[in-house]
Design an enzyme around this catalytic site. Structure first.
Site, short mmCIF file in Angstrom:
data_model
loop_
_atom_site.label_atom_id
_atom_site.label_comp_id
_atom_site.label_asym_id
_atom_site.label_seq_id
_atom_site.Cartn_x
_atom_site.Cartn_y
_atom_site.Cartn_z
N TYR A 190 6.22 0.10 -1.46
CA TYR A 190 4.98 0.24 -0.98
C TYR A 190 5.27 1.16 0.33
CZ TYR A 190 0.32 -0.34 1.11
OH TYR A 190 -0.92 -0.19 1.81
N ALA B 108 -3.90 8.06 6.06
CA ALA B 108 -4.17 6.54 6.34
C ALA B 108 -2.66 6.13 6.12
CB ALA B 108 -5.27 5.95 5.80
#
Ligand code: UDP
Length: 324
Positions: free
Chosen positions: A153, A121
């Site tokens: 991130y 994911a």
């Protein structure tokens, strides 16, 4: 089939676990409960239909022996365990990078050892600072400087994508990469900053709705059950192997309009409060101004693309938070 879901006690992972159990498969979950919660899966453990069908391990994916055992047992692996939410990344920058990079390396190492198909994911965050729409998988990516920690991130998830693709190229490992766009639905909590559960909770309490920045930034939200359908179809598709594929919804909306829509739908007396980004996230923050997916590739590979309206998604979240 035996399905291993890392992060299976999380918001998306728990819906995925539920879907596989409903289909009659066995589900193995590993979750360190950093952002996941037993509340998300207890009802599955207690359901007599799923006795001896769900196996939950509260542990970290960095635990070599645990991952060795679980990956060996299972037929396919979904890797959903990650540091999630902009707030988490900013609050725990080092931990987030370690979880995302080392965690994915470990999962891929194990899948490669046993040659198990794995779906990673990823996130639409990977695209960075685009303002054009829709975002296509082959688009360039644009990040801010490393002083702006939000981009760690995106960079760590991008590195996860590269590592997965390198395993595919080097070892022939069957990897599938799904870039998820702002998934929402029941069980998502506002505790990690996610906008819809936060706004709905504020609206139901008639508290001010906290819109960060000027509210002109847009997002396209995807209903969690449609995300699960897409992930299961991707896992089942040979065409998806070695590919990066967007999974996203259909309705682009500005955050200011979203706040108003939620006030209208809940009949709330909340006002809208604009909060400067610096106040919400500190001085080095930069937002993504726009995020709209192209789901052409998803549709071509799986014959499916999410199409639930934002009103439908909001009604599900309002109903869930109201019940709690
Ligand atoms: N946001 C907001 N108020 C909140 C939480 C989020 O205005 O209480 C904004 C946030 O700045 C971003 C958008 O809503 O522009 C979506 O935020 P979220 O954290 O849900 O997801 P992101 O797309 O940033 O990963």
């Amino acid at each position: 089939m035996r399905v291993l879901i890392t992060g299976g006690a999380g918001f998306i992972g728990s819906h995925l676990a539920e879907a596989y159990l409903e289909r009659g498969d066995d589900v193995y979950i590993i979750d360190d409960l950093s952002t996941g919660s037993m509340d998300n899966i207890r009802f599955l453990q207690e359901d007599p239909r799923y006795r001896n069908k769900i196996f939950v391990h509260i542990n970290t994916i960095l635990n070599h022996d645990m991952m060795l055992e679980l990956t060996g047992i299972c037929d396919v692996v979904y890797h959903l365990a990650a540091a999630v939410g902009v707030k988490t990344i900013l609050d725990k920058p080092l931990e987030s990078i370690v979880t995302n990079i080392q965690g994915t390396e470990k999962v891929l190492e194990m899948c490669n050892k046993f040659k198990k198909r794995v779906l990673i994911a990823s996130t639409s965050e990977v695209y960075g600072k685009h303002t054009h729409a829709p975002l296509v998988e082959t688009d360039n990516i644009i990040y801010g400087p490393s002083s702006k920690f939000r981009w760690s991130y995106a960079a760590s998830k991008l590195m996860d994508e590269f590592t997965a693709l390198a395993h595919y190229r080097t070892n022939g490992l069957e990897v599938i990469i799904a870039r998820l766009f702002n998934t929402v639905g029941p069980r998502q909590t506002g505790a990690y900053g996610m906008v819809i559960p936060s706004f709905v909770a504020q609206a139901l309490k008639n508290e001010p709705i906290t819109v960060f920045g000027d509210g002109t930034q847009t997002r396209t939200f995807t209903y969690v059950k449609e995300v699960v359908t897409a992930l299961m179809k991707l896992m089942a598709s040979d065409q998806a192997i070695g590919e990066v594929i967007n999974v996203g919804g259909v309705e682009e909306i500005s955050i200011l309009d979203l706040a108003q829509r939620i006030i209208d739908m809940t009949g709330s007396t909340s006002t809208i409060q604009l909060i400067p980004y610096a106040e919400a996230f500190g001085k080095d923050f930069e937002d993504m101004q726009r995020r709209v997916p192209s789901t052409q590739k998803l549709e071509q590979v799986t014959g499916f693309a999410p199409d639930k309206s934002l009103d439908f998604i909001l009604s599900k979240v309002i109903e869930y938070i109201n019940r709690r």
